[in-house]
Design an enzyme around this catalytic site. Sequence first.
Site, short mmCIF file in Angstrom:
data_model
loop_
_atom_site.label_atom_id
_atom_site.label_comp_id
_atom_site.label_asym_id
_atom_site.label_seq_id
_atom_site.Cartn_x
_atom_site.Cartn_y
_atom_site.Cartn_z
N SER A 37 44.99 38.38 48.68
CA SER A 37 46.03 39.22 49.27
C SER A 37 46.15 38.94 50.77
CB SER A 37 45.64 40.68 49.08
OG SER A 37 46.46 41.51 49.86
N TYR A 74 39.10 47.32 50.19
CA TYR A 74 39.83 46.44 49.25
C TYR A 74 40.00 45.04 49.85
CZ TYR A 74 43.94 44.36 47.03
OH TYR A 74 44.81 43.47 46.44
N LYS A 132 38.38 41.16 48.77
CA LYS A 132 39.14 39.91 48.58
C LYS A 132 38.56 38.81 49.49
CE LYS A 132 42.22 41.24 45.57
NZ LYS A 132 42.21 40.70 44.19
P1 NAD Z 1 47.53 45.83 38.24
O1 NAD Z 1 46.60 46.97 38.42
O2 NAD Z 1 48.87 46.10 37.66
O3 NAD Z 1 46.83 44.68 37.38
C1 NAD Z 1 45.44 44.47 37.37
C2 NAD Z 1 45.00 44.49 35.92
O4 NAD Z 1 43.59 44.31 35.86
C3 NAD Z 1 45.31 45.83 35.23
O5 NAD Z 1 46.03 45.56 34.04
C4 NAD Z 1 43.94 46.42 34.94
O6 NAD Z 1 43.93 47.16 33.72
C5 NAD Z 1 43.08 45.19 34.88
N1 NAD Z 1 41.67 45.41 35.21
C6 NAD Z 1 41.16 46.17 36.22
N2 NAD Z 1 39.81 46.12 36.19
C7 NAD Z 1 39.48 45.29 35.16
C8 NAD Z 1 38.23 44.86 34.62
N3 NAD Z 1 37.06 45.26 35.14
N4 NAD Z 1 38.26 44.03 33.56
C9 NAD Z 1 39.43 43.63 33.00
N5 NAD Z 1 40.64 44.03 33.46
C10 NAD Z 1 40.65 44.86 34.53
O7 NAD Z 1 47.66 45.11 39.66
P2 NAD Z 1 48.64 43.92 40.09
O8 NAD Z 1 49.55 44.46 41.11
O9 NAD Z 1 49.18 43.24 38.91
O10 NAD Z 1 47.58 43.00 40.85
C11 NAD Z 1 46.99 41.87 40.23
C12 NAD Z 1 46.05 41.20 41.22
O11 NAD Z 1 46.79 40.82 42.36
C13 NAD Z 1 44.92 42.11 41.72
O12 NAD Z 1 43.75 41.35 41.84
C14 NAD Z 1 45.42 42.57 43.06
O13 NAD Z 1 44.36 42.88 43.93
C15 NAD Z 1 46.18 41.34 43.54
N6 NAD Z 1 47.23 41.65 44.53
C16 NAD Z 1 48.19 42.58 44.22
C17 NAD Z 1 49.16 42.89 45.18
C18 NAD Z 1 50.23 43.94 44.91
O14 NAD Z 1 50.84 44.40 45.87
N7 NAD Z 1 50.51 44.31 43.67
C19 NAD Z 1 49.14 42.25 46.42
C20 NAD Z 1 48.15 41.30 46.68
C21 NAD Z 1 47.20 41.01 45.71
#
Ligand code: NAD
Length: 337
Positions: free
Chosen positions: A126, A150, A154
Amino acid sequence: MASTVLVTGGTGYIGSHIAVALAAAGHVPVLLDDFSNSEHAVVDRVRELAGVAVTCVEGDVRDTALLRRVFHDHPVTAVIHCAGLKAVGESEARPLAYYDVNVNGSLRLAEVMGEAGVNRLVFSSSATVYGQPDVLPVDEQAALRPHSVYGRTKRQTEEFLRDLARANPNWHIAILRYFNPAGAHPSARIGEAPRGRPNNLVPLMCRIAAGEYPELSIHGSDWPTPDGTGIRDYIHVQDLAEGHVAALAWLAQHAGARTINLGLGRGYSVLEVIAAFEKACGRVLAKAFGPRRPGDVACYYADATRAEREMGWRATRALDAICADAWRWQQAGGRYR
Ligand code: NAD
Ligand code: UDP
């Protein structure tokens, strides 16, 4: 070349869009998710859009026995690792849970990948690892000063992945730093479905426009930006998903660990985003200025030139498309149940 790709967190917001983009590019996605922040109904939507059989394994990315089974049962050649916890505020209250799932979960995954001889990995990092950058646009060499637990999970994961690639030249790792993903698939069949009141600007505006919440609080009017509101780089989730497909193709040819920003390469203020969203939904949102949100920074947007130069990918969908697709998803219900 088509391959079987494990997508951890594959039923989440970004993972589900990646799965559909992988199938469109001829790959076979296998999803792994514990559904701690997603719904089972996502799986059928992904299957419907992908048009191919998509396997989903329910379980925790920290469960090494389960991971071993997945690599045994499926001819996985690469992993896109999206599973993780992502709420900045919650990370301050539950630091151990965040280090455990985000850092420890990534460690367990890398270990089992090593055992299975699968050495291509795309990691969801991120732009929050930068904190407030000194220079804008922010490129991949900028100092890492995350403001939250958080963000530090990362940064730590990035660090151990770079160490791993240095120690063993067989690894091919892309560390993708996402800026602000927003919007939904244009079909409105998959999108962002936060549980409870959304924290992020675009999903919250969707629910306010739909009448679910009364008013948007604009977090600060006195930031050192031209209109006093925070500036971010919003990237359409479809562009982001396609960036992962490009990263996979690039990884096939490149060993080592490479860090790459995925953003549009320009910033919009909160007031600009609100105006674009009001235009997309044809409604005027009730809004008021409130105090700054703790932990926020004034302004950041990507230097996204490395992604284009090295992977041949750049974001093509602008803020209008983000708002239009987010609103279409909201009008279709904006959730899975
Ligand atoms: P999200 O919460 O929709 O998706 C993450 C998924 O991981 C969820 O479906 C959750 O059920 C699953 N999960 C959580 N813990 C788990 C575990 N221990 N084992 C298996 N599955 C697990 O979030 P997102 O927005 O789709 O983000 C996806 C990735 O991208 C994350 O790593 C997040 O940190 C990163 N990210 C997101 C954003 C954003 O703004 N959405 C920005 C930068 C980085
Ligand atoms: N924001 C806001 N009101 C809200 C939610 C967000 O003014 O209810 C602002 C926030 O301060 C930031 C921008 O919108 O300047 C994007 O915030 P978001 O939470 O979507 O993403 P972040 O950049 O924090 O990851």
